[in-house]
Design a protein around this motif. Structure first.
Motif, mmCIF file in Angstrom:
data_model
loop_
_atom_site.group_PDB
_atom_site.id
_atom_site.type_symbol
_atom_site.label_atom_id
_atom_site.label_comp_id
_atom_site.label_asym_id
_atom_site.label_seq_id
_atom_site.Cartn_x
_atom_site.Cartn_y
_atom_site.Cartn_z
ATOM 1 N N ALA A 1 0.840 -1.041 -0.001
ATOM 2 C CA ALA A 1 0.006 0.052 -0.028
ATOM 3 C C ALA A 1 0.880 1.171 0.147
ATOM 4 C CB ALA A 1 -0.952 -0.023 1.241
ATOM 5 N N TRP A 2 0.288 2.312 -0.175
ATOM 6 C CA TRP A 2 0.860 3.693 -0.465
ATOM 7 C C TRP A 2 2.203 3.569 -1.044
ATOM 8 C CZ3 TRP A 2 -0.605 1.677 4.728
ATOM 9 C CH2 TRP A 2 -1.859 2.041 4.866
ATOM 10 N N PRO A 3 2.423 3.254 -2.220
ATOM 11 C CA PRO A 3 1.475 2.774 -3.417
ATOM 12 C C PRO A 3 1.419 1.463 -3.172
ATOM 13 C CG PRO A 3 3.485 3.393 -4.350
ATOM 14 C CD PRO A 3 3.746 3.791 -2.958
ATOM 15 N N ALA A 4 0.287 0.641 -3.727
ATOM 16 C CA ALA A 4 0.205 -0.626 -3.853
ATOM 17 C C ALA A 4 0.567 -0.811 -5.370
ATOM 18 C CB ALA A 4 -1.398 -0.964 -3.770
ATOM 19 N N SER A 5 1.305 -1.977 -5.584
ATOM 20 C CA SER A 5 1.492 -2.363 -7.070
ATOM 21 C C SER A 5 1.352 -3.867 -7.095
ATOM 22 C CB SER A 5 2.823 -1.937 -7.174
ATOM 23 O OG SER A 5 3.790 -2.906 -6.693
ATOM 24 N N PRO A 6 1.286 -4.223 -8.420
ATOM 25 C CA PRO A 6 1.114 -5.821 -8.756
ATOM 26 C C PRO A 6 2.080 -6.845 -8.059
ATOM 27 C CG PRO A 6 0.569 -4.754 -10.457
ATOM 28 C CD PRO A 6 0.974 -3.592 -9.486
ATOM 29 N N ASN A 7 3.257 -6.182 -7.955
ATOM 30 C CA ASN A 7 4.323 -7.063 -7.382
ATOM 31 C C ASN A 7 5.054 -6.375 -6.141
ATOM 32 O OD1 ASN A 7 4.417 -9.065 -9.506
ATOM 33 N ND2 ASN A 7 5.627 -7.568 -10.733
ATOM 34 N N GLY A 8 4.357 -5.565 -5.542
ATOM 35 C CA GLY A 8 4.692 -4.899 -4.169
ATOM 36 C C GLY A 8 6.084 -4.403 -4.134
ATOM 37 N N ASP A 9 6.409 -3.797 -5.288
ATOM 38 C CA ASP A 9 7.931 -3.211 -5.444
ATOM 39 C C ASP A 9 8.132 -2.266 -4.464
ATOM 40 O OD1 ASP A 9 7.982 -4.894 -7.787
ATOM 41 O OD2 ASP A 9 7.339 -3.036 -9.155
ATOM 42 N N PHE A 10 7.227 -1.366 -4.264
ATOM 43 C CA PHE A 10 7.734 -0.162 -3.082
ATOM 44 C C PHE A 10 7.869 -0.778 -1.658
ATOM 45 C CE2 PHE A 10 6.550 2.740 0.031
ATOM 46 C CZ PHE A 10 7.633 3.706 -0.027
ATOM 47 N N ALA A 11 7.010 -1.949 -1.537
ATOM 48 C CA ALA A 11 6.971 -2.534 -0.102
ATOM 49 C C ALA A 11 8.210 -3.414 -0.203
ATOM 50 C CB ALA A 11 5.794 -3.482 0.094
ATOM 51 N N LEU A 12 8.329 -4.059 -1.091
ATOM 52 C CA LEU A 12 9.752 -4.842 -0.951
ATOM 53 C C LEU A 12 10.982 -4.170 -0.895
ATOM 54 C CD1 LEU A 12 8.964 -7.836 -3.670
ATOM 55 C CD2 LEU A 12 9.417 -7.976 -1.093
ATOM 56 N N GLY A 13 10.863 -2.908 -1.707
ATOM 57 C CA GLY A 13 11.931 -1.853 -1.421
ATOM 58 C C GLY A 13 12.443 -1.370 -0.085
ATOM 59 N N GLN A 14 11.129 -1.295 0.638
ATOM 60 C CA GLN A 14 11.167 -0.731 1.877
ATOM 61 C C GLN A 14 11.625 -1.986 2.874
ATOM 62 O OE1 GLN A 14 10.251 2.677 3.161
ATOM 63 N NE2 GLN A 14 10.651 2.907 1.033
ATOM 64 N N LEU A 15 11.292 -2.825 2.564
ATOM 65 C CA LEU A 15 11.722 -4.255 3.310
ATOM 66 C C LEU A 15 13.156 -4.377 3.376
ATOM 67 C CD1 LEU A 15 11.069 -6.805 5.337
ATOM 68 C CD2 LEU A 15 10.159 -7.818 3.101
ATOM 69 N N GLU A 16 13.501 -4.360 2.206
ATOM 70 C CA GLU A 16 15.046 -4.467 1.786
ATOM 71 C C GLU A 16 15.983 -3.362 2.410
ATOM 72 O OE1 GLU A 16 18.721 -6.115 0.375
ATOM 73 O OE2 GLU A 16 16.698 -6.873 0.967
ATOM 74 N N SER A 17 15.514 -2.380 2.390
ATOM 75 C CA SER A 17 16.248 -1.190 3.207
ATOM 76 C C SER A 17 16.081 -1.701 4.631
ATOM 77 C CB SER A 17 15.461 0.167 3.125
ATOM 78 O OG SER A 17 15.531 0.740 1.724
ATOM 79 N N ALA A 18 15.275 -1.942 5.371
ATOM 80 C CA ALA A 18 15.184 -2.594 6.694
ATOM 81 C C ALA A 18 16.134 -3.630 7.003
ATOM 82 C CB ALA A 18 13.805 -2.785 7.146
ATOM 83 N N GLY B 1 -5.325 -0.314 -3.046
ATOM 84 C CA GLY B 1 -5.484 -1.554 -2.959
ATOM 85 C C GLY B 1 -5.729 -2.440 -4.503
ATOM 86 N N GLY B 2 -5.756 -3.874 -4.239
ATOM 87 C CA GLY B 2 -6.033 -4.677 -5.301
ATOM 88 C C GLY B 2 -5.845 -6.073 -5.020
ATOM 89 N N ASP B 3 -6.277 -7.027 -5.983
ATOM 90 C CA ASP B 3 -6.005 -8.287 -5.934
ATOM 91 C C ASP B 3 -4.818 -8.406 -6.827
ATOM 92 O OD1 ASP B 3 -6.506 -11.000 -5.645
ATOM 93 O OD2 ASP B 3 -8.111 -11.037 -7.187
ATOM 94 N N TYR B 4 -3.578 -8.644 -5.709
ATOM 95 C CA TYR B 4 -2.277 -8.836 -6.441
ATOM 96 C C TYR B 4 -1.635 -9.761 -6.189
ATOM 97 C CZ TYR B 4 -2.823 -3.777 -7.514
ATOM 98 O OH TYR B 4 -3.233 -2.521 -7.859
ATOM 99 N N PRO B 5 -1.853 -11.396 -6.661
ATOM 100 C CA PRO B 5 -1.077 -12.464 -6.469
ATOM 101 C C PRO B 5 0.276 -12.226 -6.705
ATOM 102 C CG PRO B 5 -2.314 -12.568 -8.531
ATOM 103 C CD PRO B 5 -2.958 -11.506 -7.822
ATOM 104 N N GLY B 6 0.779 -11.491 -7.346
ATOM 105 C CA GLY B 6 2.034 -11.236 -7.827
ATOM 106 C C GLY B 6 2.919 -10.846 -6.557
ATOM 107 N N PHE B 7 2.231 -9.993 -5.569
ATOM 108 C CA PHE B 7 2.782 -9.542 -4.326
ATOM 109 C C PHE B 7 2.874 -10.853 -3.569
ATOM 110 C CE2 PHE B 7 1.862 -8.233 0.068
ATOM 111 C CZ PHE B 7 3.035 -7.371 0.273
#
Length: 131
Positions: free
Chosen positions: A20-37, A67-73
């Motif tokens: 979320a914030w932003p959501a994406s089909p593969n969660g690119d933003f979320a994964l980037g934040q997770l990788e930084s941590a 939001g969305g229905d993102y199996p790629g995430f």
């Protein structure tokens, strides 16, 4: 500058992550934040833990969010968890999916009776397949 306590005062770095914030089909933003941590934890000689993670199915009325229905995430998170699992520095010690009903961003994918939430059927089925 990092604002963390003295590394000798804790055993693990943890947090939450949402597609979320932003959501994406593969969660690119979320994964980037997770990788930084994860990199920060590794630099301090600590493993990481994810106390909750989820996909946001729909934007809620009070949030107006993404939001969305993102199996790629689900696939991306599963891959990331497998790449980094372990208890050493920068490794993922544990993760917990936030599958609770009643939140504006609709995080629940699987209902207690085993059915999938209709707002995220593809993500729910992918989660069931992978996890």
């Amino acid at each position: 500058e990092e604002m963390i306590p003295n590394p000798s005062s804790f055993d693990l770095m943890g947090g939450t992550i949402y597609n979320a914030w932003p959501a994406s089909p593969n969660g690119d933003f979320a994964l980037g934040q997770l990788e930084s941590a994860r990199v920060q934890a590794q630099a301090h000689g600590k493993p990481i833990g994810i106390s909750e993670w989820a996909s946001s199915g729909i934007g809620g009325s009070s949030i107006g969010g993404p939001g969305g229905d993102y199996p790629g995430f689900m696939t991306a998170m599963h891959t990331y968890f497998n790449q980094h699992k372990g208890t050493g520095p920068g490794q993922l010690w544990y993760e917990t999916f936030f599958n609770i009903d009643g939140y504006d961003l609709d995080h629940q994918i699987l209902r207690s009776n085993g059915s999938v939430n209709p707002s995220q059927p593809n993500a729910a089925n992918k989660y069931k397949e992978l996890f």
